[in-house]
Scaffold this active site. Structure first.
Site, mmCIF file in Angstrom:
data_model
loop_
_atom_site.group_PDB
_atom_site.id
_atom_site.type_symbol
_atom_site.label_atom_id
_atom_site.label_comp_id
_atom_site.label_asym_id
_atom_site.label_seq_id
_atom_site.Cartn_x
_atom_site.Cartn_y
_atom_site.Cartn_z
ATOM 1 N N ASP A 12 37.036 35.855 35.899
ATOM 2 C CA ASP A 12 36.970 36.671 37.217
ATOM 3 C C ASP A 12 38.331 37.007 37.579
ATOM 4 O OD1 ASP A 12 35.600 37.733 39.596
ATOM 5 O OD2 ASP A 12 37.091 36.463 40.471
ATOM 6 N N GLU A 14 41.963 38.336 39.298
ATOM 7 C CA GLU A 14 42.269 38.685 40.642
ATOM 8 C C GLU A 14 43.414 39.810 40.450
ATOM 9 O OE1 GLU A 14 40.907 38.045 43.338
ATOM 10 O OE2 GLU A 14 39.728 36.633 42.212
ATOM 11 N N ASP A 112 35.853 44.046 36.271
ATOM 12 C CA ASP A 112 36.744 43.131 35.502
ATOM 13 C C ASP A 112 36.976 43.619 34.080
ATOM 14 O OD1 ASP A 112 37.450 40.041 36.915
ATOM 15 O OD2 ASP A 112 35.435 41.039 37.491
ATOM 16 N N HIS A 170 37.836 33.996 45.884
ATOM 17 C CA HIS A 170 38.890 34.864 45.525
ATOM 18 C C HIS A 170 39.995 34.442 44.998
ATOM 19 C CE1 HIS A 170 36.356 38.047 47.159
ATOM 20 N NE2 HIS A 170 36.342 37.614 48.184
ATOM 21 N N ASP A 175 36.628 31.066 41.199
ATOM 22 C CA ASP A 175 35.388 32.105 41.101
ATOM 23 C C ASP A 175 34.858 31.931 39.707
ATOM 24 O OD1 ASP A 175 35.778 32.769 43.711
ATOM 25 O OD2 ASP A 175 36.411 34.797 43.336
#
Length: 186
Positions: A12, A14, A112, A170, A175
């Protein structure tokens, strides 16, 4: 060489962002992965690298508030080419660099690996690692498992499965760990 499907590679990212800015050019600022043995459903290892953005190097206040990743965190980080190199070395330590079918990447949504990584790699002239060229969006098996027409986000899936949300929502590594818990529960 690990057998095909031996692992789940839960990820995941960011990325840089700004509130309500639809045309924002995103750059990955956190590149995490949780490697889970698909047979035993145990965590094998984790990879986490913060990434220094190079196109728009200053994080927005919104981005820092959302992710908890600070300007100082990314200022001291490697840029994406170096992080991808370190990720490939990490994959190699698990026999996955030359056996991409041995790990099934799992993400929450398609953004992603369908958009974020390939688009940024194209802009920067980088190759997407072979293992990350196909993936499973955990929302699809979740919806099939629960009979829901459309799966909620990660926090909603955790609630339905009566699993705790661990860490900071987040923050990519947290995550990824939470998505790994969903994968194992399913």
């Amino acid at each position: 060489t690990p057998r095909p499907g031996a692992y789940f590679l839960v990820m995941d990212f960011e990325a840089t962002c700004e509130k309500d800015a639809r045309d924002w050019v995103h750059e990955i600022i956190e590149f995490p992965a949780v490697l889970v043995d698909a047979a035993t459903l145990t965590k094998v290892d984790e990879f986490r690298a913060l990434v220094r953005p190079t196109e728009r190097p200053t994080l927005t206040r919104f981005c820092t508030e959302l992710t908890s990743i600070t300007q100082a965190d990314v200022d001291g980080a490697d840029a994406l080419p170096e992080v991808l190199g370190r990720f490939e070395i990490w994959l190699g330590r698990h026999g996955l660099r030359d056996a991409p079918a041995a790990a099934l990447p799992v993400t929450c949504g398609d953004w992603d690996l369908e958009k974020m990584l390939p688009v940024e790699c194209r802009r920067k002239g980088l190759a997407v690692p072979a293992v990350l060229r196909s993936w499973c969006n955990v929302k699809k098996p979740f919806a099939a498992h629960t009979g829901q027409a459309k799966a909620p986000g990660m926090a909603g899936m955790l609630t339905v499965l009566v699993l705790p949300l661990v860490g900071h929502h987040h923050l990519g590594i947290d995550d990824s760990r939470n998505i790994a818990a969903i994968v194992c529960e399913l």
